[in-house]
Design a protein around this motif. Structure first.
Motif, PDB file in Angstrom:
ATOM      1  N   HIS A   1      90.644  11.861  38.349  1.00 17.26           N
ATOM      2  CA  HIS A   1      91.021  12.849  37.336  1.00 17.26           C
ATOM      3  C   HIS A   1      92.309  13.587  37.677  1.00 17.26           C
ATOM      4  CE1 HIS A   1      88.842  14.941  40.441  1.00 17.26           C
ATOM      5  NE2 HIS A   1      89.196  16.112  39.958  1.00 17.26           N
TER       6      HIS A   1
ATOM      7  N   THR B   1      83.033  17.996  32.727  1.00 20.84           N
ATOM      8  CA  THR B   1      84.454  17.712  32.492  1.00 20.84           C
ATOM      9  C   THR B   1      85.369  18.787  33.063  1.00 20.84           C
ATOM     10  OG1 THR B   1      84.518  18.851  30.345  1.00 20.84           O
ATOM     11  CG2 THR B   1      83.901  16.509  30.333  1.00 20.84           C
TER      12      THR B   1
ATOM     13  N   PHE C   1      86.882   9.020  33.649  1.00 23.06           N
ATOM     14  CA  PHE C   1      88.076   9.417  34.402  1.00 23.06           C
ATOM     15  C   PHE C   1      88.568   8.278  35.297  1.00 23.06           C
ATOM     16  CE2 PHE C   1      86.523  14.106  34.240  1.00 23.06           C
ATOM     17  CZ  PHE C   1      86.776  14.124  32.883  1.00 23.06           C
TER      18      PHE C   1
ATOM     19  N   LEU D   1      83.318  12.482  42.100  1.00 28.65           N
ATOM     20  CA  LEU D   1      84.732  12.165  41.871  1.00 28.65           C
ATOM     21  C   LEU D   1      85.465  11.998  43.199  1.00 28.65           C
ATOM     22  CD1 LEU D   1      85.487  14.567  38.887  1.00 28.65           C
ATOM     23  CD2 LEU D   1      85.445  12.073  38.813  1.00 28.65           C
TER      24      LEU D   1
ATOM     25  N   VAL E   1      96.175  16.112  31.008  1.00 31.37           N
ATOM     26  CA  VAL E   1      94.955  16.366  30.226  1.00 31.37           C
ATOM     27  C   VAL E   1      95.170  17.456  29.190  1.00 31.37           C
ATOM     28  CG1 VAL E   1      92.572  17.229  30.358  1.00 31.37           C
ATOM     29  CG2 VAL E   1      93.413  15.680  32.112  1.00 31.37           C
TER      30      VAL E   1
ATOM     31  N   PHE F   1      89.436  19.871  36.133  1.00 29.94           N
ATOM     32  CA  PHE F   1      90.896  19.752  36.150  1.00 29.94           C
ATOM     33  C   PHE F   1      91.509  21.046  36.686  1.00 29.94           C
ATOM     34  CE2 PHE F   1      89.333  17.066  32.647  1.00 29.94           C
ATOM     35  CZ  PHE F   1      89.733  15.832  33.139  1.00 29.94           C
TER      36      PHE F   1
END
Length: 453
Positions: A23, A132, A108, A16, A28, A135
């Motif tokens: 993200h 996932t 994302f 990422l 979210v 966050f």
């Protein structure tokens, strides 16, 4: 690209970072749990759409194709977009990321590129170490924990307490949490402790909705009570908070089964937390948006009747399908099957059944099958994009069935043969045909139906 399951966050965080941390550019709602994640995410997504938000949704596993996992405004990613998306992410994969990590990063990145306002993200497996669970800054607006049961013990732990700790691992310090109704005392106790440790600022322990017996089938009612949404101080004093009689919502639930009373209540609780946040945009979500969103929700393959007329005859034929891939899901399915049999004064069910390797097939069989029912075991096809998923051999399923005391076992060669055989049994003995045990088997059927029609 790695094809095995290795639960850790290092690879996905690095990947990422290589694509500029997409993200971090949208809000979210993060959902973990054993059962109900997909239904809850679908309800939430449809409510947000009715309120006018641009949404992304990430579900796993996919049903028909991997691109089904990534949705914008409820619509799966197009074929060409999906190919280009995976190509873009794969060329930046310098960390030997797994196929699921690539899919997660793709989702994302696509959400950020499409300028969504809020994403509804379902955990792939577990929670704490799932790809996932990235966050952190900003954290999820709401974290949701659906019903927890024994599943994936080889990866998450051999006790309900260990599994619950992995699931609640998506919750951030001081975060907002919604906990679906739980059947396991060990899960409740563990969730309690973890929520206290994380000093969660808002916690909702969900009470199921109820069927509205004054209206036609499918209508439900739910009390919205601020006393169920309590701060850290109240939480430390008591978990059992009574609900008042008002206000309440009445709504139509399009998905079948009593389990949806828990799922829909969980989704509403998440939305209710969302609209009570300080962020002004979400305050516009009205009870009308909730009612309309629930009514418009679709979630294929879960207690769904599928028309197979094009596959077997010109007569109207339909069968019940459901994933039912673990013990709690099998119990819910059996309850629904009993209700359906009672409606038609039938006695028997004929189960076309497949299972992923590693599942507790014996326990599922005991929960699912009654005296006089029939099992038709078979394999599901290879799963696109998930090379680590393997089907249990039909002979193994038959052996589990025999150990569970099930004597009515019919060997079949393939899915078409299973459907024909089940229809013959139904003509001879009556009853309900149920295809279940794995969403991968459900997907095989839906693809057959699509091709035939």
């Amino acid at each position: 690209m790695s094809t095995g399951i290795k639960l850790e966050l290092g690879r996905i965080i690095t990947l990422l970072n290589l694509i500029n941390n997409p993200h971090t550019r949208f809000s979210v709602i993060h959902i973990a749990g054993t059962n109900g994640k997909g239904s809850v995410s679908a309800y939430i997504d449809h409510i947000l759409l009715k309120a006018g938000f641009k949404t992304g949704r990430f579900n796993s596993p996919h049903l028909l194709e991997p691109r089904d996992s990534i949705r914008i405004n409820g619509i799966p990613t197009g074929n060409e977009d999906f190919r280009e998306l995976l190509k873009f992410i794969s060329t930046r994969n310098t960390v030997n990321a797994s196929s699921f990590e690539l899919l997660t990063a793709s989702a994302f990145w696509w959400f950020a590129k499409q300028n969504i306002e809020i994403a509804v993200v379902e955990v792939g497996l577990g929670g704490r170490l799932d790809a996932t669970n990235v966050f952190n800054s900003p954290p999820p607006l709401v974290s949701v924990i659906t019903s927890i049961g024994m599943d994936h013990a080889e990866l998450l732990g051999n006790s309900i307490q260990e599994i619950a700790r992995e699931k609640i691992g998506i919750v951030k310090k001081g975060g907002h949490v919604v906990i679906a109704p739980q059947n396991e005392v060990g899960a409740i106790d563990t969730l309690n402790r973890c929520i206290a440790e994380m000093e969660c600022s808002r916690v909702t322990w969900v009470k199921p909705a109820k069927w509205d017996k004054l209206r036609s089938s499918g209508w439900a009612t739910l009390c919205l009570d601020d006393n169920q949404k309590y701060n850290r101080k109240l939480f430390q004093l008591s978990r059992d908070v009574s609900a008042s009689a008002e206000p309440s919502l009445n709504f139509f639930v399009p998905l079948k089964g009593d389990i949806q009373l828990e799922n829909v209540a969980t989704a509403i609780a998440a939305i209710d937390q969302l609209r009570k946040l300080e962020q002004g945009a979400f305050k516009r979500i009205s009870n009308g948006h909730i009612i309309d969103g629930i009514a418009s929700t679709q979630w294929p393959g879960r207690l769904q009747y599928v028309d197979i007329s094009h596959l077997v005859s010109n007569r109207k034929r339909r069968i019940l399908v459901d994933g039912a891939h673990n013990l709690p899901a099998a119990i819910s399915l059996r309850n629904f099957v009993d209700q359906e049999l009672d409606k038609t004064k039938q006695r028997h069910a004929h189960f076309i059944f497949a299972s992923k390797k590693g599942k507790d097939v014996a326990a599922i069989m005991k929960a699912l099958v009654r005296n006089g029912d029939t099992i038709l075991p078979l394999k599901f096809s290879e799963v696109d994009g998930m090379p680590w998923v393997h089907s249990c051999d039909p002979s193994e399923i038959s052996a589990y069935a025999v150990k569970s005391g099930i004597l009515e076992i019919k060997a079949v060669d393939n899915l078409n043969h299973a459907l024909q055989s089940a229809l013959e049994l139904q003509e001879q003995r009556g009853g309900l045909i149920v295809l279940c045990g794995s969403l991968y088997l459900v997907a095989d059927l839906l693809r057959l139906v699509q091709t035939a029609s």
